[in-house]
Enzyme design. Sequence first.
Site, PDB file in Angstrom:
ATOM      1  N   PHE A  35     -14.968   4.034   7.106  1.00 46.38           N
ATOM      2  CA  PHE A  35     -13.544   4.414   7.253  1.00 46.38           C
ATOM      3  C   PHE A  35     -13.527   4.408   5.436  1.00 46.38           C
ATOM      4  CE2 PHE A  35     -14.333   0.075   7.984  1.00 46.38           C
ATOM      5  CZ  PHE A  35     -13.216  -0.943   6.927  1.00 46.38           C
TER       6      PHE A  35
ATOM      7  N   LYS B 207       0.795  -1.120  -0.164  1.00 51.44           N
ATOM      8  CA  LYS B 207      -0.191  -0.005   0.124  1.00 51.44           C
ATOM      9  C   LYS B 207       0.892   1.233  -0.205  1.00 51.44           C
ATOM     10  CE  LYS B 207      -3.490  -2.328   1.903  1.00 51.44           C
ATOM     11  NZ  LYS B 207      -4.757  -2.277   3.795  1.00 51.44           N
TER      12      LYS B 207
ATOM     13  N   TYR C 183     -12.975  -1.298  -3.649  1.00 54.21           N
ATOM     14  CA  TYR C 183     -13.145  -2.155  -2.006  1.00 54.21           C
ATOM     15  C   TYR C 183     -14.684  -1.184  -1.979  1.00 54.21           C
ATOM     16  CZ  TYR C 183      -9.232  -1.938  -0.221  1.00 54.21           C
ATOM     17  OH  TYR C 183      -7.499  -2.146   0.342  1.00 54.21           O
TER      18      TYR C 183
ATOM     19  N   ASN D 267      -2.036   0.307   6.755  1.00 48.82           N
ATOM     20  CA  ASN D 267      -1.666  -1.089   7.136  1.00 48.82           C
ATOM     21  C   ASN D 267      -0.303  -1.707   6.572  1.00 48.82           C
ATOM     22  OD1 ASN D 267      -3.380  -2.189   5.900  1.00 48.82           O
ATOM     23  ND2 ASN D 267      -3.936  -3.167   7.461  1.00 48.82           N
TER      24      ASN D 267
ATOM     25  N   HIS E 123      -2.214  -5.599   1.819  1.00 52.93           N
ATOM     26  CA  HIS E 123      -3.542  -6.233   1.332  1.00 52.93           C
ATOM     27  C   HIS E 123      -3.303  -7.886   0.695  1.00 52.93           C
ATOM     28  CE1 HIS E 123      -7.385  -6.319  -0.604  1.00 52.93           C
ATOM     29  NE2 HIS E 123      -7.153  -7.344  -1.376  1.00 52.93           N
TER      30      HIS E 123
ATOM     31  N   GLU F 132      -9.854  -9.978  -7.501  1.00 56.65           N
ATOM     32  CA  GLU F 132      -8.718  -8.836  -7.216  1.00 56.65           C
ATOM     33  C   GLU F 132      -7.557  -8.489  -8.477  1.00 56.65           C
ATOM     34  OE1 GLU F 132     -10.029  -8.420  -2.911  1.00 56.65           O
ATOM     35  OE2 GLU F 132      -8.384  -8.666  -2.958  1.00 56.65           O
TER      36      GLU F 132
HETATM   37  N1  UDP Z   1      -9.700  -0.581   7.342  1.00 52.62           N
HETATM   38  C1  UDP Z   1      -9.577   1.127   7.631  1.00 52.62           C
HETATM   39  N2  UDP Z   1      -9.496   0.798   9.730  1.00 52.62           N
HETATM   40  C2  UDP Z   1     -10.902  -0.571   9.694  1.00 52.62           C
HETATM   41  C3  UDP Z   1     -11.101  -1.339   9.308  1.00 52.62           C
HETATM   42  C4  UDP Z   1     -10.063  -1.922   8.529  1.00 52.62           C
HETATM   43  O1  UDP Z   1      -9.424   2.139   7.802  1.00 52.62           O
HETATM   44  O2  UDP Z   1     -11.860  -0.032  11.135  1.00 52.62           O
HETATM   45  C5  UDP Z   1      -9.017  -0.403   6.135  1.00 52.62           C
HETATM   46  C6  UDP Z   1      -7.883  -1.207   6.136  1.00 52.62           C
HETATM   47  O3  UDP Z   1      -6.638  -1.011   5.496  1.00 52.62           O
HETATM   48  C7  UDP Z   1      -7.540  -2.416   5.775  1.00 52.62           C
HETATM   49  C8  UDP Z   1      -8.854  -2.152   4.676  1.00 52.62           C
HETATM   50  O4  UDP Z   1      -9.708  -0.951   5.616  1.00 52.62           O
HETATM   51  O5  UDP Z   1      -6.709  -2.607   4.869  1.00 52.62           O
HETATM   52  C9  UDP Z   1      -9.987  -3.047   4.648  1.00 52.62           C
HETATM   53  O6  UDP Z   1     -10.456  -3.531   5.316  1.00 52.62           O
HETATM   54  P1  UDP Z   1     -10.704  -5.024   5.924  1.00 52.62           P
HETATM   55  O7  UDP Z   1     -11.719  -5.613   7.343  1.00 52.62           O
HETATM   56  O8  UDP Z   1     -11.319  -6.160   4.698  1.00 52.62           O
HETATM   57  O9  UDP Z   1      -9.368  -6.090   6.026  1.00 52.62           O
HETATM   58  P2  UDP Z   1      -7.764  -6.706   5.892  1.00 52.62           P
HETATM   59  O10 UDP Z   1      -8.884  -7.798   4.872  1.00 52.62           O
HETATM   60  O11 UDP Z   1      -7.572  -5.803   5.202  1.00 52.62           O
HETATM   61  O12 UDP Z   1      -7.188  -6.887   6.612  1.00 52.62           O
HETATM   62 MG    MG Z   2     -10.159  -7.012   3.420  1.00 49.99          MG
END
Ligand code: UDP
Ligand code: MG
Length: 139
Positions: A59, A11, A51, A114, A117, A128
């Site tokens: 968020f 990212k 997304y 974070n 992905h 994806e």
């Molecule tokens: N995210 C965020 N706040 C949250 C949860 C997720 O900004 O409380 C963002 C974060 O970058 C995350 C992405 O949204 O990687 C997609 O969320 P998901 O729940 O799918 O998490 P992931 O699969 O990436 O672990």
């Molecule tokens: Mg996810």
Amino acid sequence: MAENRTFTMIKPDAVEKGHIGAILEQITASGFRIVAMKLTQMTRRDAEKFYEVHSERPFYGELVEFMSRGPIVAAILEKENAVEDFRTLIGATNPEDAAEGTIRKKYAASVGENAVHGSDSDENAQIEGAFHFAGREMF
Ligand code: UDP
Ligand code: MG
């Protein structure tokens, strides 16, 4: 796309901090083969589409802004049990909850920014991967 493949992005936060090399090293050292890879940048519209499943979450706006603010490394990875093993390698969404040694524990700043992905299912890995790559870019 075969079931032993997953899709990842390094990212914008991790690219900005110069962690591309270290993250790719950890991925390949963990047994993943790179099937497709490029440095690219998502437009706002791309990030909104990618997304879309999160569009009702609080968020979403911040996530779209973040993911389109700079270049990313997009890649398709191959390994037996790729989706699950890659989720283990990257760690929990929130780096505070991520296990020691995971990519997010080492390189992520926050639950939003974070570092990486990882697809959450074979079906989403296929969707994806196809979002970012044409068939002739996959090896
Ligand atoms: N995210 C965020 N706040 C949250 C949860 C997720 O900004 O409380 C963002 C974060 O970058 C995350 C992405 O949204 O990687 C997609 O969320 P998901 O729940 O799918 O998490 P992931 O699969 O990436 O672990
Ligand atoms: Mg996810």
